[in-house]
Design a protein around this motif. Structure first.
Motif, mmCIF file in Angstrom:
data_model
loop_
_atom_site.group_PDB
_atom_site.id
_atom_site.type_symbol
_atom_site.label_atom_id
_atom_site.label_comp_id
_atom_site.label_asym_id
_atom_site.label_seq_id
_atom_site.Cartn_x
_atom_site.Cartn_y
_atom_site.Cartn_z
ATOM 1 N N GLU A 88 -36.474 -22.638 40.483
ATOM 2 C CA GLU A 88 -37.266 -22.072 39.479
ATOM 3 C C GLU A 88 -38.385 -23.042 39.513
ATOM 4 O OE1 GLU A 88 -35.269 -22.269 35.875
ATOM 5 O OE2 GLU A 88 -34.828 -19.873 35.884
ATOM 6 N N LEU A 89 -38.241 -24.339 39.411
ATOM 7 C CA LEU A 89 -39.509 -25.188 39.287
ATOM 8 C C LEU A 89 -40.176 -25.307 40.549
ATOM 9 C CD1 LEU A 89 -41.098 -27.049 37.785
ATOM 10 C CD2 LEU A 89 -39.474 -28.975 38.337
ATOM 11 N N GLY A 95 -46.371 -21.260 42.727
ATOM 12 C CA GLY A 95 -47.135 -20.651 42.109
ATOM 13 C C GLY A 95 -48.508 -21.240 41.305
ATOM 14 N N ALA A 96 -48.282 -22.426 41.140
ATOM 15 C CA ALA A 96 -49.647 -23.095 40.703
ATOM 16 C C ALA A 96 -50.561 -23.387 41.907
ATOM 17 C CB ALA A 96 -49.183 -24.513 40.079
ATOM 18 N N GLU A 97 -50.108 -23.720 42.843
ATOM 19 C CA GLU A 97 -50.701 -23.692 44.114
ATOM 20 C C GLU A 97 -51.370 -22.510 44.674
ATOM 21 O OE1 GLU A 97 -49.726 -26.485 47.637
ATOM 22 O OE2 GLU A 97 -47.916 -26.069 46.754
ATOM 23 N N VAL A 108 -54.574 -28.727 42.253
ATOM 24 C CA VAL A 108 -53.802 -27.966 41.131
ATOM 25 C C VAL A 108 -53.557 -28.911 40.075
ATOM 26 C CG1 VAL A 108 -51.399 -27.646 40.751
ATOM 27 C CG2 VAL A 108 -51.989 -27.073 42.952
ATOM 28 N N SER A 109 -54.384 -28.354 38.921
ATOM 29 C CA SER A 109 -54.412 -29.114 37.571
ATOM 30 C C SER A 109 -53.299 -28.653 36.879
ATOM 31 C CB SER A 109 -55.883 -28.729 37.031
ATOM 32 O OG SER A 109 -55.650 -27.422 36.556
ATOM 33 N N THR A 110 -53.242 -29.470 35.755
ATOM 34 C CA THR A 110 -52.090 -29.003 34.584
ATOM 35 C C THR A 110 -52.478 -27.534 34.167
ATOM 36 O OG1 THR A 110 -53.765 -29.844 33.101
ATOM 37 C CG2 THR A 110 -51.967 -31.449 33.917
ATOM 38 N N GLU A 111 -53.481 -27.364 34.279
ATOM 39 C CA GLU A 111 -53.747 -25.776 33.613
ATOM 40 C C GLU A 111 -53.234 -24.678 34.720
ATOM 41 O OE1 GLU A 111 -56.797 -28.478 32.051
ATOM 42 O OE2 GLU A 111 -56.156 -28.132 34.133
ATOM 43 N N SER A 116 -48.738 -21.138 35.762
ATOM 44 C CA SER A 116 -47.653 -20.541 36.656
ATOM 45 C C SER A 116 -46.478 -20.600 35.760
ATOM 46 C CB SER A 116 -47.582 -21.616 37.814
ATOM 47 O OG SER A 116 -46.314 -21.144 38.579
ATOM 48 N N LEU A 117 -46.257 -21.816 34.604
ATOM 49 C CA LEU A 117 -45.163 -21.716 34.056
ATOM 50 C C LEU A 117 -45.125 -20.143 32.988
ATOM 51 C CD1 LEU A 117 -45.360 -25.316 32.646
ATOM 52 C CD2 LEU A 117 -43.411 -24.139 33.739
ATOM 53 N N ALA A 118 -46.355 -19.783 32.602
ATOM 54 C CA ALA A 118 -46.461 -18.526 31.919
ATOM 55 C C ALA A 118 -46.281 -17.289 32.566
ATOM 56 C CB ALA A 118 -47.977 -18.502 31.121
ATOM 57 N N GLU A 119 -46.273 -17.361 34.013
ATOM 58 C CA GLU A 119 -46.010 -16.131 34.647
ATOM 59 C C GLU A 119 -44.518 -16.042 35.705
ATOM 60 O OE1 GLU A 119 -48.963 -15.418 37.590
ATOM 61 O OE2 GLU A 119 -48.255 -16.917 38.888
ATOM 62 N N SER A 120 -44.105 -17.280 35.615
ATOM 63 C CA SER A 120 -42.937 -17.232 36.736
ATOM 64 C C SER A 120 -41.542 -17.156 35.920
ATOM 65 C CB SER A 120 -42.835 -18.778 37.206
ATOM 66 O OG SER A 120 -43.847 -18.803 38.169
#
Length: 135
Positions: A88-89, A95-97, A108-111, A116-120
């Protein structure tokens, strides 16, 4: 995942997620560890963004603590080298990339991590969506 494409703050969040996992005697670093790390990271924009969206940060931290408490504890020999990223991580980091690339950013920023956390699909996404944060 190319760690060289992650900002210093993003790399720090990943390291802090690993430290959270180790402190909880978990051999796995997962999405709740990363979201927890982002919420407590000094200088991170993530808490400010979530507050702006109306999220009760203490309630979200409580939900994450509940999730983390359910992760089995394991004996870990070898310190940080003995932990691994959950699938998952890995998907969240990939996804962040993709978020970075779609926005035309160079790193890739913390945003990007938060998006990506909100969509995965994960327990962290469920915690975020329970607080009204969706992608």
């Amino acid at each position: 995942m190319n760690i060289g494409k992650f900002t210093v703050k993003s790399q720090e969040a990943i390291r802090n997620a690993q430290e959270i996992a180790l402190s909880r005697e978990s051999a796995q670093v997962g999405v709740p560890h990363l979201l927890s790390a982002l919420l407590i990271q000094e200088g991170s924009l993530v808490p400010a963004v979530l507050l702006r969206l109306g999220v009760d940060l203490e309630r979200l931290k409580g939900k994450l603590t509940d999730i983390l408490d359910k992760i089995p504890r394991e004996r870990i020999d070898g310190g940080a080298g003995a932990v691994y990223l959950t699938p998952e991580l890995s998907r969240v980091l990939d996804g962040a990339e993709r978020q970075m690339a779609s926005m035309g950013d160079a790193f890739v920023s913390t945003e990007h991590l938060l998006l990506s956390l909100a969509e995965s699909p994960s327990s962290a996404r469920e915690a975020l969506s329970g607080m009204g944060v969706t992608h």
